[in-house]
Write an enzyme that holds these catalytic residues in place. Structure first.
Site, PDB file in Angstrom:
ATOM      1  N   SER A  96      14.814 110.653 -12.986  1.00  0.00           N
ATOM      2  CA  SER A  96      15.230 112.005 -12.621  1.00  0.00           C
ATOM      3  C   SER A  96      16.226 112.548 -13.646  1.00  0.00           C
ATOM      4  CB  SER A  96      15.796 112.005 -11.197  1.00  0.00           C
ATOM      5  OG  SER A  96      15.887 113.304 -10.689  1.00  0.00           O
ATOM      6  N   ASP A 225       5.325 114.685  -6.451  1.00  0.00           N
ATOM      7  CA  ASP A 225       6.774 114.813  -6.600  1.00  0.00           C
ATOM      8  C   ASP A 225       7.196 116.226  -6.208  1.00  0.00           C
ATOM      9  OD1 ASP A 225       9.433 115.015  -7.558  1.00  0.00           O
ATOM     10  OD2 ASP A 225       9.034 113.538  -9.126  1.00  0.00           O
ATOM     11  N   HIS A 254       9.016 111.499  -5.514  1.00  0.00           N
ATOM     12  CA  HIS A 254      10.056 111.466  -6.544  1.00  0.00           C
ATOM     13  C   HIS A 254      10.785 110.129  -6.620  1.00  0.00           C
ATOM     14  CE1 HIS A 254      12.867 113.275  -9.338  1.00  0.00           C
ATOM     15  NE2 HIS A 254      13.892 112.888  -8.599  1.00  0.00           N
TER      16      HIS A 254
END
Length: 557
Positions: A96, A225, A254
């Site tokens: 991320s 995601d 995610h």
């Protein structure tokens, strides 16, 4: 607790786990901390790597600075950590926001200390929509996150955890513990640091950074995601990084380090240890590298290829049906010892069978494995560990579809030789002194059979010294004994005289002396590689063991 000092004096917390193996630095997402990578760090450390994970400034246990909560400073802090720990030949892994930090580090500081990059559900190339980034997300989304952070951040984090971060709003099967851990880590993040980081991960343009990544790169992204949509993140990053390998996790969201941890761990290990398990860099990627970097990659590839005896073929490039890989375990273990190899081989498209070796006598055990081979119509690569090598040496006879034999810390006897004879022929085995003998009744005989178990108190030191103690305690409790008959039976005519073979020698083997394995491999004309491993090389170094199978496949396909 360990800290390094950043350029402005800020204290940056980090964890440093494992051995002196090749280092892997794990960078976490917003608004979490290094705890988010604990499962992966433990896994990598258990598999011989040095795993480092830090808390980004403003997050977790690091300093909650008023200034510096932006991507330039994050990347500079990462550079300080890397330099102060003296890390080289480093694999950088970012999830991320951490993927942005990793990319920006390479963009600002270069790749002289970096050997590989992995981006997992990462925010690059640019999340925010703009005139030259029409695929991005509208600023209203990030304004809403900022508003939630300012108004009631505890509720914001709870809503993210129970909703899109883990995909719990769609799959309804995410453990409560994962969601609670997200909230707990998020609340440890400083309020200002968390607020300002929203702009850092959403508005930083990482496209120039991605263009500077000149090392092998793996991009992993879920196609469901909801935080960094695949079309915005992973798909475009893979297009912008020359030679990048893209792995799409279908149906995944995610939070891959939690929801898909087993698959992610296997892919990380395969890419770090043996990147050709996933793919080799493309010629386009190589063309943009400096001559020195290109030479380094060619040397790395040649060591893996020539040292193993054949060109390695990426799964994506292989044509036609792949052979079935049959994995035969030895004594004091069972087929679960191949679990990591099975994951990697299946991910590369190979059918796999790991039958239960009866472990009674050579002729019967070989006949059983031979009966399994009878059920397979296509080509086979036959793999044996330890006493399993005796079995495959005999079981492969008469099976024209067995194209290769792979010995992993195994016996490869000649006609008339037994496992015990070969182990005692060379110094170094500690097995005999560690055995506990137990009689068992033999049908139709007045004399009992004898089973050998490794004393649980000696199991780890003798059998699996490079595995964690909790795992070896389980292995000792569940070990399948080796019968004295099986270990002392002479072999029949060996299949390695007519079938090409590969041999992975664990240099720290306390069961079968490495000298004995070198002798057997040389006699068989095997393609040989040695590795610093205990006897259970398929567990402590599954990527290297899998690479032997891939090498055998490439040379015999």
């Amino acid at each position: 607790m360990p800290y390094i000092t950043a350029n402005d004096g800020a204290q940056i917390f980090y964890k440093d786990w494992g051995t002196d193996g090749s280092p892997v630095l794990l960078s976490h997402g917003w608004p979490l901390n290094s705890d988010a990578w604990e499962a992966a760090a433990l896994f990598l450390a258990e598999h011989g790597h040095r795993a480092i994970a830090h808390d980004r400034r403003g997050h977790g246990r690091s300093a909650q600075t008023w200034h510096g909560n932006e991507m330039d400073t994050y990347a500079d802090d990462l550079a300080c950590l890397i330099e102060q720990l003296g890390l080289r030949d480093l694999t950088l892994v970012g999830h991320s926001t951490g993927g942005g930090e990793v990319a920006h580090y390479v963009g600002r500081h270069g790749s002289s200390r970096v050997s590989k990059v992995v981006l997992v559900s990462a925010v690059p190339p640019l999340m925010l929509r703009s005139d030259d980034n029409p695929e991005g997300l509208p600023i209203e989304i990030f304004d809403a996150i900022r508003a939630g952070e300012a108004a009631n951040r505890s509720q914001l984090y709870r809503d993210l955890a129970d909703g899109p971060f883990f995909g719990h709003n769609r799959r309804q099967d995410v453990p409560q513990g994962f969601r609670d851990a997200f909230w707990l880590q998020s609340m440890a993040c400083g309020h200002r640091g968390a607020y300002e980081c929203i702009a850092a991960f959403s508005a930083t343009d990482f496209r120039p950074d991605l263009a500077k990544i000149d090392v092998p790169t793996l991009v992993v992204h879920g196609d469901d995601d909801q935080i960094v949509p695949f079309e915005v993140g992973g798909k475009r990053s893979a297009e912008l990084i020359d030679g990048a390998v893209l792995k799409v996790y279908e149906g995944s969201g995610h939070a891959l380090p939690d929801t898909d941890r087993d698959r992610l761990h296997a892919d990380l290990l395969a890419f770090i240890d043996t990147p050709e398990l996933l793919a080799l860099p493309t010629s386009k990627g190589a063309s943009r590298m400096t001559p020195l970097r290109r030479l380094g990659m060619l040397i790395t590839t040649c060591v893996l290829v020539l040292g193993l005896g054949g060109a390695t073929v990426p799964a994506s490039a292989a044509s036609g049906a792949k052979p079935t890989v049959v994995l035969v375990h030895g004594a004091f273990a069972d087929a679960s010892g191949f679990n990591d190899m099975i994951t990697m081989l299946e991910a590369a498209g190979f059918p796999v069978i790991a039958p239960a070796n009866p472990l009674r006598d050579v002729s019967g055990d070989a006949a059983y494995v031979s009966s399994v081979l009878d059920t397979i119509t296509g080509p086979v690569i036959l793999v044996g560990h330890s006493y399993g090598g005796v079995v495959i040496t005999n079981a492969a006879r008469g099976h024209d579809n067995v194209k290769a034999l792979v010995y992993l810390g195994a016996f490869a006897p000649d006609a008339g030789e037994s496992a015990l004879q070969l182990a005692q022929q060379f110094p170094g085995s500690e097995l005999g002194a560690a055995l506990v003998l137990r009689p068992y009744p033999l049908p139709g005989s007045t004399e009992p059979g004898i089973d050998g178990y490794i004393d649980p108190a000696k199991f780890r030191a003798v059998f699996a010294a490079d595995l964690p103690s909790y795992k070896t305690r389980q292995m000792a409790a569940t070990q399948r004994p080796g019968s004295h008959t099986g270990l002392s039976d002479g072999s029949g005519e060996p299949a390695w005289k007519s079938i090409p073979s590969w041999y992975l020698i664990p240099a720290q083997d306390k069961v079968i002396p490495p000298a004995a394995q070198r002798f057997m491999a040389g006699r068989a004309g095997s393609k040989v590689r040695e590795i610093n491993s205990s006897h259970v090389v398929m567990m402590s170094h599954p990527a290297a063991a899998t690479a032997m199978v891939l090498s055998a496949y490439a040379a015999t396909r």
